[in-house]
Design a protein around this motif. Structure first.
Motif, mmCIF file in Angstrom:
data_model
loop_
_atom_site.group_PDB
_atom_site.id
_atom_site.type_symbol
_atom_site.label_atom_id
_atom_site.label_comp_id
_atom_site.label_asym_id
_atom_site.label_seq_id
_atom_site.Cartn_x
_atom_site.Cartn_y
_atom_site.Cartn_z
ATOM 1 N N ALA A 2 -35.489 -64.063 43.775
ATOM 2 C CA ALA A 2 -35.950 -62.759 44.264
ATOM 3 C C ALA A 2 -37.447 -62.790 44.541
ATOM 4 O O ALA A 2 -37.908 -62.196 45.516
ATOM 5 C CB ALA A 2 -35.614 -61.669 43.246
ATOM 6 N N SER A 3 -38.211 -63.493 43.696
ATOM 7 C CA SER A 3 -39.653 -63.561 43.921
ATOM 8 C C SER A 3 -39.968 -64.338 45.204
ATOM 9 O O SER A 3 -40.969 -64.052 45.874
ATOM 10 C CB SER A 3 -40.366 -64.181 42.727
ATOM 11 N N GLU A 4 -39.121 -65.296 45.546
ATOM 12 C CA GLU A 4 -39.328 -66.050 46.792
ATOM 13 C C GLU A 4 -39.149 -65.139 48.001
ATOM 14 O O GLU A 4 -39.923 -65.198 48.956
ATOM 15 C CB GLU A 4 -38.332 -67.223 46.852
ATOM 16 N N TRP A 5 -38.147 -64.276 47.952
ATOM 17 C CA TRP A 5 -37.930 -63.324 49.044
ATOM 18 C C TRP A 5 -39.079 -62.322 49.146
ATOM 19 O O TRP A 5 -39.454 -61.917 50.242
ATOM 20 C CB TRP A 5 -36.596 -62.585 48.871
ATOM 21 N N LEU A 6 -39.650 -61.941 48.014
ATOM 22 C CA LEU A 6 -40.808 -61.043 48.038
ATOM 23 C C LEU A 6 -42.025 -61.710 48.675
ATOM 24 O O LEU A 6 -42.768 -61.073 49.419
ATOM 25 C CB LEU A 6 -41.143 -60.566 46.623
ATOM 26 N N ARG A 7 -42.214 -63.007 48.390
ATOM 27 C CA ARG A 7 -43.317 -63.741 49.009
ATOM 28 C C ARG A 7 -43.131 -63.816 50.525
ATOM 29 O O ARG A 7 -44.087 -63.644 51.285
ATOM 30 C CB ARG A 7 -43.414 -65.149 48.424
ATOM 31 N N TYR A 64 -46.423 -68.563 55.248
ATOM 32 C CA TYR A 64 -45.657 -68.765 54.020
ATOM 33 C C TYR A 64 -45.236 -70.233 53.891
ATOM 34 O O TYR A 64 -45.320 -70.812 52.806
ATOM 35 C CB TYR A 64 -44.428 -67.848 53.997
ATOM 36 N N LYS A 68 -46.097 -72.635 50.882
ATOM 37 C CA LYS A 68 -45.010 -73.227 50.087
ATOM 38 C C LYS A 68 -45.040 -74.751 50.159
ATOM 39 O O LYS A 68 -45.019 -75.424 49.115
ATOM 40 C CB LYS A 68 -43.663 -72.714 50.583
#
Length: 166
Positions: A2-7, A64, A68
């Motif tokens: 979920a934090s990856e989608w927020l980023r 992003y 990443k």
């Protein structure tokens, strides 16, 4: 996960927030002033919101990928991401310079600087991640077009007692 989608969402949203023209274009006085600009006949006004939102979203996702794949903000990504941030700042400044202060000459310089910074950023992204670099290319073309439009508007609105304050 979920934090990856927020980023990703943040990276995609940020360039659109920086380029938001909504406040100015909802102001009746600004709308009236903008409608009086001598606009180049070869540049349809509707093209800008239709192209900038998806192109800036794509460039946001490219940033992003650099963050990443580069392992975050570090010595390898500092220059490309820092220049990307400078481009966002120039994009943010363009709208109030144009529609708030009505400084069309300064706005043209700002757009030229943004276009140049974005081109260098594209090159640096390309060197770190080819996919991210390729994702930046379409916005380069749109920024070049926008720079030409901005200069044309400035040039054609310099008459005394006209819309420009430059």
């Amino acid at each position: 996960m979920a934090s990856e989608w927020l980023r990703i969402a943040g990276a995609v949203a940020l360039p659109n927030i920086c380029g938001n023209r909504g406040y100015y274009m909802k102001n009746p006085e600004v709308k009236e002033w903008a409608s009086r600009l001598n606009w180049p006949h070869w540049a349809p006004r509707a093209i800008f919101p239709l192209t900038f939102i998806p192109l800036q979203s794509i460039s946001g996702y490219a940033s992003y990928l650099i963050w990443k794949e580069g392992g975050g903000f570090n010595e390898n990504t500092m220059l490309p991401l820092g220049l990307y941030g400078l481009g966002l700042a120039l994009n943010f400044l363009y709208t109030p310079i144009t529609f708030g202060y009505r400084k069309l000459g300064l706005a043209s310089v700002c757009m030229l600087a943004y276009s140049g910074v974005h081109a260098v950023t594209t090159y640096l992204f390309w060197n770190l991640d080819k996919t991210a670099g390729k994702m930046m290319i379409p916005l380069n073309f749109m920024l070049a077009f926008t720079t030409v439009v901005a200069v044309d508007i400035w040039k054609n609105n310099k008459k005394p007692n006209h819309v420009s304050e430059d």
